[in-house]
Design a protein around this motif. Structure first.
Motif, PDB file in Angstrom:
ATOM      1  N   VAL A  21     -93.626   3.288 -28.099  1.00 30.70           N
ATOM      2  CA  VAL A  21     -92.328   2.650 -28.350  1.00 30.70           C
ATOM      3  C   VAL A  21     -92.445   1.199 -27.896  1.00 30.70           C
ATOM      4  O   VAL A  21     -93.103   0.897 -26.910  1.00 30.70           O
ATOM      5  N   ARG A  22     -91.811   0.305 -28.661  1.00 33.54           N
ATOM      6  CA  ARG A  22     -91.935  -1.139 -28.402  1.00 33.54           C
ATOM      7  C   ARG A  22     -90.579  -1.649 -27.927  1.00 33.54           C
ATOM      8  O   ARG A  22     -89.687  -1.896 -28.729  1.00 33.54           O
ATOM      9  N   VAL A  23     -90.447  -1.807 -26.626  1.00 28.11           N
ATOM     10  CA  VAL A  23     -89.128  -2.116 -26.054  1.00 28.11           C
ATOM     11  C   VAL A  23     -89.147  -3.485 -25.373  1.00 28.11           C
ATOM     12  O   VAL A  23     -89.938  -3.710 -24.450  1.00 28.11           O
ATOM     13  N   GLY A  24     -88.288  -4.373 -25.833  1.00 29.57           N
ATOM     14  CA  GLY A  24     -88.205  -5.715 -25.257  1.00 29.57           C
ATOM     15  C   GLY A  24     -86.901  -5.946 -24.517  1.00 29.57           C
ATOM     16  O   GLY A  24     -86.839  -5.943 -23.283  1.00 29.57           O
ATOM     17  N   THR A  25     -85.835  -6.126 -25.293  1.00 26.02           N
ATOM     18  CA  THR A  25     -84.519  -6.479 -24.753  1.00 26.02           C
ATOM     19  C   THR A  25     -84.075  -5.584 -23.589  1.00 26.02           C
ATOM     20  O   THR A  25     -83.557  -6.086 -22.583  1.00 26.02           O
ATOM     21  N   ALA A  26     -84.274  -4.299 -23.714  1.00 23.09           N
ATOM     22  CA  ALA A  26     -83.790  -3.374 -22.689  1.00 23.09           C
ATOM     23  C   ALA A  26     -84.534  -3.529 -21.357  1.00 23.09           C
ATOM     24  O   ALA A  26     -84.058  -3.063 -20.325  1.00 23.09           O
ATOM     25  N   LEU A  34    -100.211   4.649 -37.412  1.00 23.81           N
ATOM     26  CA  LEU A  34     -99.244   3.985 -38.290  1.00 23.81           C
ATOM     27  C   LEU A  34     -98.108   3.366 -37.486  1.00 23.81           C
ATOM     28  O   LEU A  34     -97.796   3.829 -36.382  1.00 23.81           O
ATOM     29  N   MET A  35     -97.514   2.344 -38.059  1.00 27.06           N
ATOM     30  CA  MET A  35     -96.407   1.658 -37.404  1.00 27.06           C
ATOM     31  C   MET A  35     -95.303   1.409 -38.423  1.00 27.06           C
ATOM     32  O   MET A  35     -95.576   1.218 -39.608  1.00 27.06           O
ATOM     33  N   THR A  36     -94.070   1.440 -37.979  1.00 28.91           N
ATOM     34  CA  THR A  36     -92.982   1.025 -38.863  1.00 28.91           C
ATOM     35  C   THR A  36     -91.870   0.348 -38.070  1.00 28.91           C
ATOM     36  O   THR A  36     -91.783   0.492 -36.836  1.00 28.91           O
ATOM     37  N   MET A  77     -87.501   0.756 -30.986  1.00 26.27           N
ATOM     38  CA  MET A  77     -87.305  -0.441 -30.184  1.00 26.27           C
ATOM     39  C   MET A  77     -86.146  -0.172 -29.210  1.00 26.27           C
ATOM     40  O   MET A  77     -85.721   0.965 -29.059  1.00 26.27           O
ATOM     41  N   SER A  78     -85.642  -1.213 -28.567  1.00 23.13           N
ATOM     42  CA  SER A  78     -84.611  -1.004 -27.535  1.00 23.13           C
ATOM     43  C   SER A  78     -83.457  -0.116 -27.989  1.00 23.13           C
ATOM     44  O   SER A  78     -82.994   0.741 -27.258  1.00 23.13           O
ATOM     45  N   SER A  79     -83.001  -0.331 -29.218  1.00 21.40           N
ATOM     46  CA  SER A  79     -81.779   0.346 -29.651  1.00 21.40           C
ATOM     47  C   SER A  79     -82.022   1.725 -30.247  1.00 21.40           C
ATOM     48  O   SER A  79     -81.079   2.481 -30.447  1.00 21.40           O
ATOM     49  N   ALA A 120     -94.147  -2.889 -23.387  1.00 24.36           N
ATOM     50  CA  ALA A 120     -93.079  -3.807 -22.979  1.00 24.36           C
ATOM     51  C   ALA A 120     -93.219  -5.075 -23.822  1.00 24.36           C
ATOM     52  O   ALA A 120     -94.220  -5.790 -23.729  1.00 24.36           O
ATOM     53  N   VAL A 121     -92.230  -5.315 -24.663  1.00 25.54           N
ATOM     54  CA  VAL A 121     -92.308  -6.452 -25.590  1.00 25.54           C
ATOM     55  C   VAL A 121     -91.813  -7.718 -24.894  1.00 25.54           C
ATOM     56  O   VAL A 121     -90.620  -7.890 -24.656  1.00 25.54           O
ATOM     57  N   SER A 122     -92.772  -8.568 -24.568  1.00 33.26           N
ATOM     58  CA  SER A 122     -92.497  -9.709 -23.689  1.00 33.26           C
ATOM     59  C   SER A 122     -92.380 -11.035 -24.420  1.00 33.26           C
ATOM     60  O   SER A 122     -92.280 -12.096 -23.793  1.00 33.26           O
ATOM     61  N   GLU A 156     -96.710  -8.749 -27.968  1.00 34.55           N
ATOM     62  CA  GLU A 156     -96.370 -10.125 -28.334  1.00 34.55           C
ATOM     63  C   GLU A 156     -96.469 -10.234 -29.848  1.00 34.55           C
ATOM     64  O   GLU A 156     -97.199  -9.468 -30.478  1.00 34.55           O
ATOM     65  N   ASN A 157     -95.748 -11.197 -30.422  1.00 34.60           N
ATOM     66  CA  ASN A 157     -95.859 -11.322 -31.877  1.00 34.60           C
ATOM     67  C   ASN A 157     -96.323 -12.686 -32.358  1.00 34.60           C
ATOM     68  O   ASN A 157     -96.418 -12.908 -33.544  1.00 34.60           O
ATOM     69  N   ARG A 158     -96.618 -13.578 -31.428  1.00 32.12           N
ATOM     70  CA  ARG A 158     -97.148 -14.879 -31.839  1.00 32.12           C
ATOM     71  C   ARG A 158     -98.455 -15.145 -31.118  1.00 32.12           C
ATOM     72  O   ARG A 158     -98.520 -15.084 -29.887  1.00 32.12           O
TER      73      ARG A 158
END
Ligand SMILES: *Cc1c(COP(=O)(O)O)cnc(C)c1O
Length: 237
Positions: free
Chosen positions: A223-228, A166-168, A208-210, A40-42, A63-65
Motif C-alpha cells: 500500500v502506498r500511503v503519503g498524506t495519512a 502489478l500496480m494500479t 493510498m491514504s483514502s 511511505a510516500v514521501s 517517490e515519484n520524481r
C-alpha cells in the motif's frame, strides 16, 4: 529545532496509527498482516520527515520524481528501500534504474526494453511492477487489461528486470463499490495471468491514504500511503 521535534513526533504517531490500521484490515480480511507492506510516500516532504519515519523502523519509501529522489538518496541512509511510484518518462529511465529498488509504473514494452538495457549496463536488476489501468479512465497512465498479457510476456523476456507484480491507481474519490471493482479487478487479472502463463506475480501495489483498507481487503501486498503519514502536501503532484 522545535518545529523539527514537533514534526518528528507527529509523523511517529501517524505512522504507528497507519501500521495498526493496516494490520487490522489484513486480519479482518483473514490475511496474514505480514503480507501487507507499507510504502511511505514521501514525495514533496523533506529528508527530515523521511528520517523521522525511518527512526521508527519504516524503511520503504515512495517517490515519484527522479530529481527529488536523487537529492534524498544522497542525504539519507543507504538501507532505505526506494520505490519509484510515479509515471516514468523514457529519458529518466537511467536514473530510475540507478536509484530505485522497485519501479511501480512500467506501462509499455518500449519502456521495458529500455529499462532492461539500462539495467544490464548498470549491472542492476530492478524489481518492476506493471501498471494496469483497471478503471479505464482516460487520464490515467497504465496499460489496458487486454494488453496486460502481452506486456507480461514482454517483461518475462527481460533478463535484467525482475517482474514482481502489478500496480494500479484508483480514480480520486471513487465510491466504495468502484474501489472494490478496481482493486478486485487487479487481483483477478493477477490470478488469471498466473494461471494462464504459469508464473508468479507476488506483488499487488494498490491503495493510498483514502482507500488502502479496501485495497487490503482485495489483496494488496504493497500500500502506498503519503498524506495519512506525512500530512497534506502543499503542492500537488
Ligand atoms: C502520491 C501518491 C500516492 C500517495 O497518495 P496519498 O493520498 O497521499 O496517500 C500513492 N501512489 C501514487 C502513485 C502517488 O503518486
Amino acid at each position: 529545532m522545535r518545529f523539527v521535534a514537533a514534526m518528528t513526533t507527529h509523523i511517529a504517531e501517524q505512522l504507528t496509527e497507519i501500521i495498526t490500521c493496516i494490520r487490522t484490515a489484513a486480519e479482518k480480511a483473514g490475511r496474514n498482516p505480514d503480507e501487507v507492506k507499507l510504502i511511505a510516500v514521501s514525495k514533496t516532504f523533506p529528508p527530515e520527515a523521511i528520517a523521522a519515519a525511518y527512526a521508527c523502523g519504516q524503511f520503504r519509501f515512495g517517490e515519484n520524481r527522479l530529481q527529488e529522489l536523487e537529492e534524498k538518496v544522497k542525504k539519507l541512509p543507504e538501507t532505505i528501500e526506494w520505490h519509484l511510484i510515479g509515471h516514468l518518462q523514457s529519458n529518466k529511465a537511467q536514473r530510475a534504474v540507478q536509484l530505485a529498488t522497485y519501479i511501480h509504473s512500467v506501462d509499455s514494452e518500449k519502456l521495458l526494453r529500455r529499462l532492461d538495457r539500462l539495467a544490464m549496463e548498470a549491472g542492476k536488476k530492478p524489481k518492476i511492477l506493471l501498471e494496469i489501468n483497471i478503471s479505464g479512465e482516460e487520464s490515467k497512465f497504465g496499460t489496458t487489461e487486454s494488453d496486460a498479457v502481452k506486456l507480461v510476456q514482454a517483461a518475462l523476456t527481460c533478463e535484467h528486470l525482475e517482474l514482481a507484480g502489478l500496480m494500479t491507481m484508483a480514480p480520486y474519490e471513487a465510491p466504495e463499490t468502484a474501489l472494490h471493482n478496481i482493486f478486485g479487478g487487479l487481483r483477478r487479472l493477477r490470478d488469471y495471468l498466473e494461471n494462464h502463463l504459469q508464473i508468479k506475480l507476488p506483488e499487488l501495489s494498490m491503495g493510498m491514504s483514502s482507500d488502502f483498507e479496501i485495497a487490503i481487503q482485495e489483496g494488496a501486498t504493497f500500500v502506498r500511503v503519503g498524506t495519512a503519514i506525512f500530512g497534506k502536501r502543499t503542492y500537488n503532484l
